[in-house]
Structures are given as structure tokens and as C-alpha cells.
Scaffold this motif. Structure first.
Motif, PDB file in Angstrom:
ATOM      1  N   ARG A  62       0.943  -1.273  -0.099  1.00 53.95           N
ATOM      2  CA  ARG A  62      -0.048  -0.208  -0.119  1.00 53.95           C
ATOM      3  C   ARG A  62       1.054   1.137  -0.007  1.00 53.95           C
ATOM      4  NH1 ARG A  62      -3.815  -2.023  -1.987  1.00 53.95           N
ATOM      5  NH2 ARG A  62      -4.416  -3.708  -0.977  1.00 53.95           N
ATOM      6  N   TRP A  63       0.270   2.115  -0.708  1.00 51.09           N
ATOM      7  CA  TRP A  63       1.394   3.547  -0.987  1.00 51.09           C
ATOM      8  C   TRP A  63       0.702   4.552   0.222  1.00 51.09           C
ATOM      9  CZ3 TRP A  63       5.557   3.851  -3.123  1.00 51.09           C
ATOM     10  CH2 TRP A  63       5.810   3.203  -4.449  1.00 51.09           C
ATOM     11  N   GLY A  64       1.699   4.977   0.858  1.00 52.51           N
ATOM     12  CA  GLY A  64       1.005   6.367   1.636  1.00 52.51           C
ATOM     13  C   GLY A  64       2.169   7.368   1.257  1.00 52.51           C
ATOM     14  N   PHE A  65       1.484   8.485   1.170  1.00 50.02           N
ATOM     15  CA  PHE A  65       2.067   9.818   0.748  1.00 50.02           C
ATOM     16  C   PHE A  65       1.661  11.009   1.630  1.00 50.02           C
ATOM     17  CE2 PHE A  65       2.087  13.699  -2.146  1.00 50.02           C
ATOM     18  CZ  PHE A  65       3.621  13.548  -2.242  1.00 50.02           C
ATOM     19  N   ALA A  66       2.490  11.730   1.938  1.00 51.79           N
ATOM     20  CA  ALA A  66       2.435  13.027   2.897  1.00 51.79           C
ATOM     21  C   ALA A  66       3.332  14.093   2.413  1.00 51.79           C
ATOM     22  CB  ALA A  66       2.639  12.570   4.340  1.00 51.79           C
ATOM     23  N   ALA A  84      -0.814   6.626   6.870  1.00 58.00           N
ATOM     24  CA  ALA A  84      -1.726   6.708   5.765  1.00 58.00           C
ATOM     25  C   ALA A  84      -1.663   5.249   4.996  1.00 58.00           C
ATOM     26  CB  ALA A  84      -1.496   7.656   4.795  1.00 58.00           C
ATOM     27  N   ALA A  87      -3.158   2.463   7.448  1.00 56.60           N
ATOM     28  CA  ALA A  87      -4.505   2.461   7.604  1.00 56.60           C
ATOM     29  C   ALA A  87      -5.185   1.687   6.504  1.00 56.60           C
ATOM     30  CB  ALA A  87      -4.977   3.998   7.786  1.00 56.60           C
ATOM     31  N   LEU A  88      -4.673   1.555   5.436  1.00 51.98           N
ATOM     32  CA  LEU A  88      -5.114   0.745   4.271  1.00 51.98           C
ATOM     33  C   LEU A  88      -4.849  -0.658   4.444  1.00 51.98           C
ATOM     34  CD1 LEU A  88      -4.460   3.337   1.356  1.00 51.98           C
ATOM     35  CD2 LEU A  88      -6.588   2.840   2.602  1.00 51.98           C
TER      36      LEU A  88
ATOM     37  N   ARG B  41      -6.802  11.619   1.268  1.00 55.39           N
ATOM     38  CA  ARG B  41      -7.273  11.140  -0.105  1.00 55.39           C
ATOM     39  C   ARG B  41      -6.849   9.954   0.007  1.00 55.39           C
ATOM     40  NH1 ARG B  41      -5.366  11.451  -6.265  1.00 55.39           N
ATOM     41  NH2 ARG B  41      -3.357  10.976  -4.889  1.00 55.39           N
ATOM     42  N   VAL B  42      -8.048   8.893  -0.170  1.00 57.47           N
ATOM     43  CA  VAL B  42      -7.943   7.523  -0.397  1.00 57.47           C
ATOM     44  C   VAL B  42      -7.924   7.394  -2.149  1.00 57.47           C
ATOM     45  CG1 VAL B  42      -8.830   5.244  -0.147  1.00 57.47           C
ATOM     46  CG2 VAL B  42      -8.526   6.790   1.980  1.00 57.47           C
ATOM     47  N   VAL B  49      -8.644  -0.040  -3.877  1.00 52.68           N
ATOM     48  CA  VAL B  49      -7.819   0.789  -3.080  1.00 52.68           C
ATOM     49  C   VAL B  49      -6.351   0.605  -3.049  1.00 52.68           C
ATOM     50  CG1 VAL B  49      -7.662   1.841  -0.999  1.00 52.68           C
ATOM     51  CG2 VAL B  49      -9.729   1.685  -1.603  1.00 52.68           C
ATOM     52  N   SER B  50      -5.505   1.857  -3.476  1.00 49.11           N
ATOM     53  CA  SER B  50      -4.298   1.398  -3.662  1.00 49.11           C
ATOM     54  C   SER B  50      -3.533   2.352  -2.848  1.00 49.11           C
ATOM     55  CB  SER B  50      -3.759   1.377  -4.909  1.00 49.11           C
ATOM     56  OG  SER B  50      -3.987   2.582  -5.634  1.00 49.11           O
ATOM     57  N   GLY B  51      -3.924   3.488  -2.203  1.00 55.72           N
ATOM     58  CA  GLY B  51      -3.082   4.011  -1.574  1.00 55.72           C
ATOM     59  C   GLY B  51      -3.763   5.286  -0.845  1.00 55.72           C
ATOM     60  N   ALA B  52      -2.842   6.036  -0.010  1.00 58.19           N
ATOM     61  CA  ALA B  52      -3.564   7.300   0.673  1.00 58.19           C
ATOM     62  C   ALA B  52      -2.607   8.350   0.762  1.00 58.19           C
ATOM     63  CB  ALA B  52      -4.128   6.867   2.084  1.00 58.19           C
ATOM     64  N   ASP B  53      -3.006   9.668   0.819  1.00 59.66           N
ATOM     65  CA  ASP B  53      -2.295  10.794   1.110  1.00 59.66           C
ATOM     66  C   ASP B  53      -2.606  11.545   1.975  1.00 59.66           C
ATOM     67  OD1 ASP B  53      -1.398   9.931  -1.688  1.00 59.66           O
ATOM     68  OD2 ASP B  53      -2.561  11.687  -2.551  1.00 59.66           O
ATOM     69  N   SER B  54      -1.878  12.275   2.577  1.00 57.36           N
ATOM     70  CA  SER B  54      -2.253  13.134   3.765  1.00 57.36           C
ATOM     71  C   SER B  54      -1.366  14.321   3.245  1.00 57.36           C
ATOM     72  CB  SER B  54      -1.683  12.724   4.981  1.00 57.36           C
ATOM     73  OG  SER B  54      -1.789  13.756   5.903  1.00 57.36           O
ATOM     74  N   ILE B 129      -9.135   7.933   7.434  1.00 58.15           N
ATOM     75  CA  ILE B 129      -8.900   7.225   6.242  1.00 58.15           C
ATOM     76  C   ILE B 129      -9.422   5.909   6.031  1.00 58.15           C
ATOM     77  CG2 ILE B 129      -6.716   5.919   5.160  1.00 58.15           C
ATOM     78  CD1 ILE B 129      -4.991   8.594   5.592  1.00 58.15           C
ATOM     79  N   ASP B 130      -9.454   5.190   7.132  1.00 60.49           N
ATOM     80  CA  ASP B 130     -10.184   3.897   7.077  1.00 60.49           C
ATOM     81  C   ASP B 130     -11.760   4.121   6.682  1.00 60.49           C
ATOM     82  OD1 ASP B 130     -10.754   5.351   9.611  1.00 60.49           O
ATOM     83  OD2 ASP B 130     -11.111   3.900  10.680  1.00 60.49           O
ATOM     84  N   ARG B 133     -11.696   4.910   2.971  1.00 60.98           N
ATOM     85  CA  ARG B 133     -11.292   3.748   2.302  1.00 60.98           C
ATOM     86  C   ARG B 133     -12.803   2.855   2.104  1.00 60.98           C
ATOM     87  NH1 ARG B 133      -8.169  -1.533   4.874  1.00 60.98           N
ATOM     88  NH2 ARG B 133      -9.582  -3.047   3.720  1.00 60.98           N
TER      89      ARG B 133
END
Lengths: 465, 460
Positions: A62-66, A84, A87-88, B41-42, B49-54, B129-130, B133
Motif C-alpha cells: 500500500r502506498w502512503g504519501f504525505a 496513511a 490505515a489501508l 485522500r484515498v 484501493v491502492s494508497g492514501a495521501d495526507s 482514512i479507514d 477507504r
């Protein structure tokens, strides 16, 4: 290497990265100058200081980006990105991973004669004013000209947990000039775009002196003022290198980006003939003066040229590390990010058709009637290969020769069909500079090729634009 | 107001730092615009679902006036050192400008701000984020449940909280916080040469009330319907534009063209096809346009514009007759019309322009389906490629319907490929036959579906 890079290197070697499969830190410390000028009046001059960084992490697929503006401790940004991603992570299967690459450590600097940040604002304003005033002077029917100039200078840095460390000295300049005028009852509007990512101010003064920009704008405007309306429908045509480049990029290049490929019109056609044997299309990380030139991509991969179409055969896709791993193919170094605020995507660099062996006269000779499309004003395409391009310079073809100029119009088509209807390639090659938009990120690219001749059915011509 | 991260300067601090730096550096007048944006953002790729941003982003735009000359600069640090450097740069730029004899100072605000309710919702700001998702997964599942041919190459759910502050030396001191939840599902159906166009459906809301299932379902339906290709012909026909084709900020034809053509700045600069036409019938009598940023809970609603001038409702077109334009303080002053509270700051160039904040096409009657049912033979345009190349000065436009669908006997019968729609926006607006009641919130506009007659269709 620079302090910016050291800052990131400390963080990537810290405890914050433990338990993470991959960490990528990028930072910018840049100054952007924008000038908007109409006739001799400055509408705005702005300088923008941008300093910030981002962390992209991969955890269990899973990718996380901040991101964080300013240079607050990047370790905290790594933690934010990993939160992030984590959480996925529950309950989802993932095939996301990265192919192995040899880590690149490089300091990228271009030979710049007149650094953009050392040129006085007054000199930039003077160059732009000369263009705006020059257009009206050259043809009093031109009523207004607006020049929008932008440059970015400073440092960019990238480090990854697998050893890449790259510092780039940015020298990015761009100018778009739009001129409007009026022949009796006929408003016209033309534009000119130029840009560099490897030169300094000399790109503007030496390669694009103000007189040349004025001539280009006035020339296009004059032919529009004298132009006739375009017929609606499909006709045989010859397109210039600029239009060919737009087709190569917008309508075909995007289909060969690995992240778009499987949901696009090329899916299932790999290794099959998609164009006549005379057609070869390349995406290259480096061409002379290319607006899409890069020496290292934004994942720290050394970029390679990619043969997208090889003598008519659909050959290779452009990849980043993730898609190279997923598809089991080589990483081509096509990962690019607009700035630190966004993660890299699979993007084109300089995309073009290889030239053939015909002169423009020979290409025209084959057409009893049709159109010769010379210059563009924006375009758009999508995954099913549908495209739309605004044309701001065009001529009728009558019995194999150029006829009357044609007013501003739009062309469209399905690029996969257009490709199969190419019936001749010129021996010349030219490139144009523009920005490509994808997923809300804008990247400088060059597109080009030779003059190309297309049969009836390849392109739809429609009304005014 | 949302708090900044521990110990970091806030939006209010940034404005105060600009005020102090301007005073220290002897700029007689200043104006500061500071924004703090936080988003999560998810995102979805390849139907999962492949990723999340903050994201944590800050920005400050400072303008100063020294001896009648105005200059501006940006920075993204709110601390005194960054702000001071930014003010110094603005002063340097001001020194290059010609004094503007019409300059009347940065605008003052002599009345209170209107109450605009429902623009900040704590539940959006605190969405985890959960939870996002789960929303994204519901959207994807709904899209794919339409047909086994449908996939979701891209999708996203994003929560945004933005704090905006404006202060100047003429007494403006404004602060607001807003939230927005956005969702997008981009679907295709089929594969290879028989693939449908990308069919996007978007939703945006100030609160958490977005129906993810409906967004996914609509995008999936469009992709599935577009897959059954039928042949179009070159002709003039009735065309129904969906709300997206009318009002989307990226590809909605009317929003893209009218936002520029109704700008007082473009009128003064003679680059609007509506210049000099106030009082004329410029659209069919079915068309009434307002700029209305005061509506409760709408994404374009706000109490003040980007100069801190109170927002208000502005009449633009009444039953087809052009009534006026929108103005910022500078161009409003040049025209003698005054500001209508429509300053929009370009955060790239630093210029302040006039534009509608929330352009509203007054709804008519009936849903999109009602409009489709009234068409015996014609087309449904859901979105278009190339609307951004429209010419605001001449009104010329040309775009490809994508996705475009054919209507026969009041029903959508299949997708059409490469259909180009072109003409002049003047003619198109005079040919509005009917306006729907299905208003969609696009942030900068509120637009329903519209039925046009005699639209030029060109095919290969």
C-alpha cells in the motif's frame, strides 16, 4: 551535495523508516517568477518562494504519501505517510511492489549561459514588452497581445531508501503569448508557446529573439484574417510536425503509459501491427533542446528511450518501477512528478514520430483536395484514443498544392484509426514545447515528428474554434 | 478555526507577520492572503484501493503599495523570516511597476459579511482514512455491479479543510474555514479497440452526505451504455448536455466559456464576446444566470471574495437578456461599476481577476431523463474533450462528445465515437430549448442539464 539533500539523507537513514518497504523523499527549494504583461502595461509580476518536502512510502503493498510545506523534520512526514499506508493495509490483497534498479547518485546541472535567476526583472519585462508592442506595430489590426512568462530556478532533491540521491539545479523557463485582432467582422486569436528546462535566458534572447516571436504571431494572425471557413467532415490531409507531435503525444503516447495501457485502446494489441510499416514512434528522455528532457526520473531511475511503435508494431510501454515490476518489463525511467507536493506518475518526456523520406511537396502532390494543418492551439485525448485538437493555422490543398488559408478550426478523430491511415512521412523533424496534464499534474514535454500525410477518414474537420 | 500543528504559525499569524514586516520595511499599504489546506485522500487504481495521501499545504500572497506602485510575492512559510523575505521581494517588484494614477488603495470593507451557513463541517475535517477507504470501496463495488464489463481504472475520495485569511491596510480582516468532501469514479467498459471512453462521475459536498453508491453506479452505467456503439452522422440535431457537460470546472462548456465572458476584467479588456451587449437578448428566454455565493452549504458559497469584500448575489442574465458582469475592486473601479465581491486570486501569477464565485443557471423543470424523453432523435453529451480550447473573445467552440450517446425515440440507445460538436456559443445559447431541474454542485457553479436544438454534429 547540497544541504537540501543532506536533510533528506538524514531522514531516510533514521528510525522513522524501519518496517517500511520503501521510502522516497523529495524536496524543493525554488523561486518562481511570473510576469503577465499586456501591450506595455505590466499586469502582474510575482515571485514565489517554495520550500517543502514529501514522503512516499510503501508498506505491505500500500502506498502512503504525505507532504509538508517548509522544511519541518522530514522524519515526521515519513511517519505521517506510513500512517496513511498502514490505515489501508488490513484485508486487502495487493500485488504492488517495485522492480530493482541500480541506485543513482547524481548532481544534475545544465550548461546555462545566462542563469534565469540572475537576469534582472527589468530585462525580462523589456523582452516581453517588445513582443507585445511589436505585434501591434507589425499589423495594426491586432488589438491586444498578452505575454505570460514564468521561470523556476533553485534546487530539487530526491533520496530513496534503496540508495538513490539526486540533486537537480532547476532552470525552467516558459512563455505563452496570445494575440487578438480583428479583420472586418472577423475576430482572430493566435498563440505562441516556447519553453526550456535546460537553458537560461539565452533560450529566449538567442533562440527566440523577440522579432521571431512577433513574426510567428503576426504570420498566423494574417493567414486567419484572410482565411476561409473549413468544411465539416473528413478529408485527406497533411499535418505539420507540430500537429503530428500532438497526435503522437495526446492521442497515442498516453495509451502507451503503463498505468493507462490496460484500460486503453492499445490493450491486447502489444506485438501487433497498429500502423503502416513506415511508422516508428519514440519517447526519449533527451533530445536537443527538449522541453521534456530529464537525466534521472523522479524515482531515481536512469531514463531510457522507449520505442513505442516499431515499424508499425506496437512494441513497448513506458513504465515506472511499480509497473515494471507488475508487468515484468524493464523500468524505463518515466516516473515524473510536477513538484514535491504530488507523487510521481508514468509520464512522457519527448515523444515523436521518426521521419520518413518524402518532401512536403511530395506529400502534398498525392492529395487532390484536403487540408494542410500547420499549427495547434491546445488539445486533449483519452484512453479510447479519441482526440480533439484546436488548429490555428491551416490551408486548403487544391490539386496537390496549397490553396487559401483557413480560419481557426478544430480536428478530432480516433487515433488508433488515424494511425492506420498514415500514407506518407516527411523527411523533416521539428518539436514543440508544451505542458501535458495528467491527474492534475502539469509536466513540460516536447512532441514532434515529420510532416505526415493521412488518408480521408483519419481526421474529422469541424467548424470554427 | 482549525488549529495548526503544534507550535507552527497560523493563518492569522501569517497575516500579522505580513503587517509587521510591511510596516518595518516602510510599505505604506499592504494586503495579505494566507491559506492553510489540509487534505486526506484515498485513491483507487485498477478497481481497488491502492494508497492514501495526507497533505499539509500553506501559502501566503502579499501585495504592497509603495509610492503608488504595487508589487506582490508569494511564500509558503508563515514564520516571520519567510514572510519578511516575501514582503521585501514584493517591495522590490513594486519598484519596477509604473504608478497607477487610478490606484485607490487596497479595498476597504465598510459593511459586515453576510452569514453563509453550512460551509464547514467538522465531520468532514475529521474523517479517518479507514472511513474514506470504506467509502471508496462502496463506490467501486457499485460501479462494478452495473456489469461485468465495467472496471474502475481510477477513483478517489478526498476530504479537504481549508482556512483562509485576508488582511490589508485599509481595514479588511477576514477569516473563514471551509470543508469539502470530493469523490470521483472513472469507469471504462470493454477492452482494446472496443473500449468505452472514460466515464467519470464526480460528487462534492461541504458535508459527509455524498452518496458513494450513486456516484459509482452512474459512472458504471455510462461506461456500460457507451459500449454499445452506434453510428452517428453529420447533421444538425437536438442535443442534451448533462449537468457535467454544462458546468464541470474542467470540461463543462458553459462554465468554461461564461466564467470568462462574464468577467468585468475581460469585458474591459475587450476579450469577451459579451462586451457592449448589456440589455441585449444574448440567450434564449429559458436562461437566467446569477452569481450566488450566499446559498447555504454549497461548495462555491463563501462570505467574502479573495480581497475580503463581502459576497453578494449578482444578476447576470434575466430570461436571456444580459444584465451585467462580475467585478473585483480594481476593474470595478475602472469601469465605474464598483466591486461585486468577485475577486479571484490567481495563486500562480498573483494577479487578482474578476470571475463568478458560484455561477447558477436557474433550474427549469424535469430531470435529465425528462429531457432525454422529449428528444425523438438526437444526442446526449455527458462530457466533452476540448471545451477548454473555446474562444471567449469570438465565442467559437468545438469539442468531442466523450462520452456521447445517441437518443432515439426518447431513449439512450448506445454510445457514439468521435462526434464533434462545434459552433458559436452565441448561437448555442440562443438555441437553449429547455433547462432541467437536476442541479449539480460543481464548486464554482450550480448547473442543471440543458436541451439545445439545431446543434452542429460532425462525424468521420
Amino acid at each position: 551535495m547540497s544541504g537540501l539533500l543532506d536533510h533528506l539523507l538524514k531522514a531516510v537513514h533514521s528510525r522513522a523508516t524501519s518496517g517500511l518497504d520503501y521510502v522516497e523523499l523529495r524536496a524543493d527549494d525554488v523561486l518562481q517568477t511570473s510576469i503577465e504583461l499586456r501591450e506595455s502595461a505590466i499586469e502582474s509580476i510575482t515571485r514565489k518562494f517554495e520550500r517543502g518536502h514529501s514522503a512516499r512510502v510503501l508498506v505491505s503493498g500500500r502506498w502512503g504519501f504525505a507532504t509538508s510545506d517548509g522544511m519541518r523534520d522530514p522524519k515526521a512526514t515519513i511517519v505521517e505517510a506510513s500512517k496513511a499506508a498502514k490505515a489501508l493495509s488490513g484485508g486487502i490483497d495487493s500485488d504492488t511492489g517495485l522492480c530493482d534498479v541500480k541506485p543513482v547518485r547524481k548532481d544534475v546541472r545544465h550548461k546555462v549561459r545566462a542563469p534565469l535567476n540572475e537576469i534582472e526583472l527589468e530585462d525580462k519585462v523589456s523582452y516581453l514588452t517588445s513582443i507585445c508592442q511589436g505585434v501591434v506595430k507589425a499589423d495594426p489590426r491586432m488589438t491586444t497581445t498578452k505575454a505570460s512568462y514564468m521561470d523556476i530556478t533553485g534546487d530539487r532533491a530526491l533520496v530513496t531508501s534503496d540508495g538513490a540521491a539526486v540533486r537537480t539545479a532547476v532552470s525552467h523557463g516558459y512563455l505563452m503569448t496570445v494575440s487578438s485582432g480583428k479583420a472586418p467582422g472577423l475576430p482572430v486569436s493566435v498563440r505562441d508557446e516556447i519553453g526550456t528546462v535546460t537553458s537560461g535566458w539565452e533560450y529566449f534572447t538567442d533562440k527566440n529573439p523577440k522579432e521571431l516571436v512577433v513574426d510567428r504571431l503576426v504570420g498566423k494572425a494574417k493567414q486567419q484574417m484572410a482565411g476561409v471557413s473549413c468544411k465539416r467532415g473528413t478529408f485527406p490531409c497533411v499535418v505539420s510536425p507540430r500537429v503530428a507531435g500532438m497526435l503522437a503525444h495526446e492521442a497515442l503516447g498516453h495509451l502507451s503509459e503503463a498505468d493507462y495501457f490496460s484500460s486503453g485502446a492499445f490493450d491486447g494489441l502489444q506485438g501487433k501491427m497498429v500502423a503502416p510499416e513506415s511508422v516508428t514512434m519514440i519517447d526519449s528522455p533527451w533530445i536537443e533542446g527538449g522541453f521534456g528532457n530529464i537525466e534521472v526520473d523522479d524515482e531515481g531511475v536512469l531514463p531510457k528511450p522507449v520505442t513505442l511503435i516499431d515499424k508499425g508494431l506496437l512494441r513497448e510501454q513506458m513504465t515506472n518501477r511499480e509497473w515494471a515490476k507488475r508487468l515484468g518489463i524493464r523500468p524505463t525511467g518515466n516516473a515524473r512528478a510536477e513538484n514535491y507536493r504530488v507523487p510521481p506518475l508514468v509520464r512522457m518526456r519527448n515523444t515523436y514520430f521518426e521521419p520518413g523520406d518524402l518532401s512536403l511537396e511530395e506529400l502534398l502532390e498525392g492529395k487532390k483536395s484536403g487540408y494542410y494543418c500547420v499549427d495547434i492551439r491546445g488539445g486533449q485525448a483519452e484512453a479510447n484514443s479519441s482526440f480533439q485538437v484546436g488548429i490555428q493555422e491551416c490551408y486548403e490543398i487544391v490539386k496537390g498544392e496549397l490553396g487559401q488559408p483557413v480560419r481557426s478550426l478544430a480536428i478530432s478523430g480516433m487515433a488508433t484509426k488515424s494511425l492506420s491511415l498514415i500514407d506518407g512521412l516527411g523527411k523533416d523533424t521539428e518539436f514543440e514545447s508544451s505542458y501535458c496534464g495528467k491527474m492534475y499534474q502539469s509536466m513540460p514535454t516536447s512532441d514532434g515528428g515529420p510532416h505526415i500525410s493521412l488518408e480521408k477518414g483519419a481526421i474529422v474537420f469541424g467548424g470554427s474554434a | 478555526m482549525p488549529k495548526t500543528r503544534g507550535g507552527e504559525p497560523s493563518v492569522a499569524d501569517a497575516i500579522e507577520n505580513a503587517r509587521l514586516a510591511a510596516r518595518r520595511q516602510k510599505a505604506s499599504q499592504f494586503d495579505a492572503y494566507a491559506v492553510l489546506k489540509r487534505s486526506r485522500r484515498v485513491f483507487v487504481e485498477r478497481s481497488r484501493v491502492s494508497g492514501a495521501d495526507s497533505t499539509h499545504a500553506t501559502g501566503l500572497h502579499v501585495r504592497v503599495c509603495v509610492g503608488g506602485k504595487v508589487g506582490g510575492a508569494f511564500c509558503n512559510g508563515f514564520d516571520p523570516t519567510s514572510v519578511s523575505k516575501c514582503v521585501a521581494q514584493a517591495i522590490k517588484i513594486a519598484s519596477l511597476m509604473e504608478p497607477d494614477p487610478r490606484w485607490g488603495g487596497f479595498p476597504s470593507c465598510d459593511r459586515g459579511y453576510p452569514s453563509v451557513s453550512g460551509i464547514h463541517d467538522r465531520s468532514v475535517a475529521s474523517l479517518g482514512i479507514d472511513v474514506m477507504r470504506a467509502m471508496a470501496e462502496e463506490m467501486v463495488d457499485s460501479a462494478m455491479s452495473v456489469s461485468k464489463e465495467v472496471s474502475v481504472p481510477y477513483g478517489a475520495v478526498e476530504s479537504i479543510e481549508r482556512t483562509l485569511g485576508i488582511g490589508n491596510s485599509s481595514g479588511v480582516n477576514s477569516m473563514m474555514a471551509e470543508t469539502e468532501l470530493q469523490a470521483i469514479a472513472s469507469c471504462v467498459a470493454g477492452t482494446g479497440l472496443a473500449i468505452s471512453p472514460e466515464c467519470e462521475e464526480r460528487g462534492r459536498s461541504r458535508g459527509t452526505g455524498l452518496r458513494m453508491d450513486l456516484i459509482g453506479e452512474r459512472a458504471g452505467w455510462l461506461a456500460d451504455k457507451s459500449l454499445n456503439f452506434v453510428d452517428a452522422k453529420t447533421e444538425e440535431a437536438e442535443v442534451v448536455f448533462s449537468p457535467s457537460a454544462v458546468g464541470d470546472s474542467e470540461f463543462g462548456l458553459l462554465s468554461l466559456v461564461l466564467n470568462k465572458a462574464l468577467s468585468g476584467q475581460n469585458v474591459l479588456q475587450r476579450v469577451s464576446f459579451l462586451a457592449d451587449r448589456v440589455g441585449e437578448q444574448v440567450c434564449s428566454d429559458q436562461v437566467t444566470l446569477r452569481d450566488n455565493p450566499l446559498l447555504s452549504g454549497r461548495c462555491g458559497s463563501r462570505p467574502f471574495d479573495d480581497e475580503g469584500i463581502p459576497s453578494r448575489k449578482t444578476r447576470l442574465v434575466d430570461e436571456g437578456v444580459l444584465k451585467g458582469f462580475v467585478w473585483d475592486s480594481n476593474y470595478g473601479s475602472m469601469s465605474g461599476k464598483g466591486s461585486t465581491g468577485n475577486a479571484v486570486r490567481d495563486l500562480v501569477s498573483g494577479s487578482v481577476n474578476a470571475a463568478p464565485l458560484c455561477l447558477q443557471l436557474a433550474p427549469g423543470k424535469g430531470s435529465l431523463n425528462t429531457l432525454i424523453e422529449s428528444v425523438d432523435h438526437g444526442y446526449l453529451v455527458w462530457a466533452g474533450q476540448g471545451a477548454h480550447t473555446s474562444n471567449t473573445e469570438t465565442g467559437g467552440f468545438s469539442f468531442v462528445a466523450s462520452p456521447g450517446l445517441m437518443i432515439e425515440g426518447g431513449e439512450v440507445v448506445g454510445g457514439v465515437r468521435g462526434v464533434m460538436i462545434s459552433g458559436n456559443i452565441n448561437d448555442l445559447m440562443m438555441n437553449v430549448e429547455r433547462v432541467g431541474a437536476d442541479v449539480v454542485d460543481f464548486g464554482g457553479s450550480l448547473m442543471p442539464s440543458v436541451l439545445f436544438r439545431d446543434v452542429k454534429i460532425t462525424t468521420g
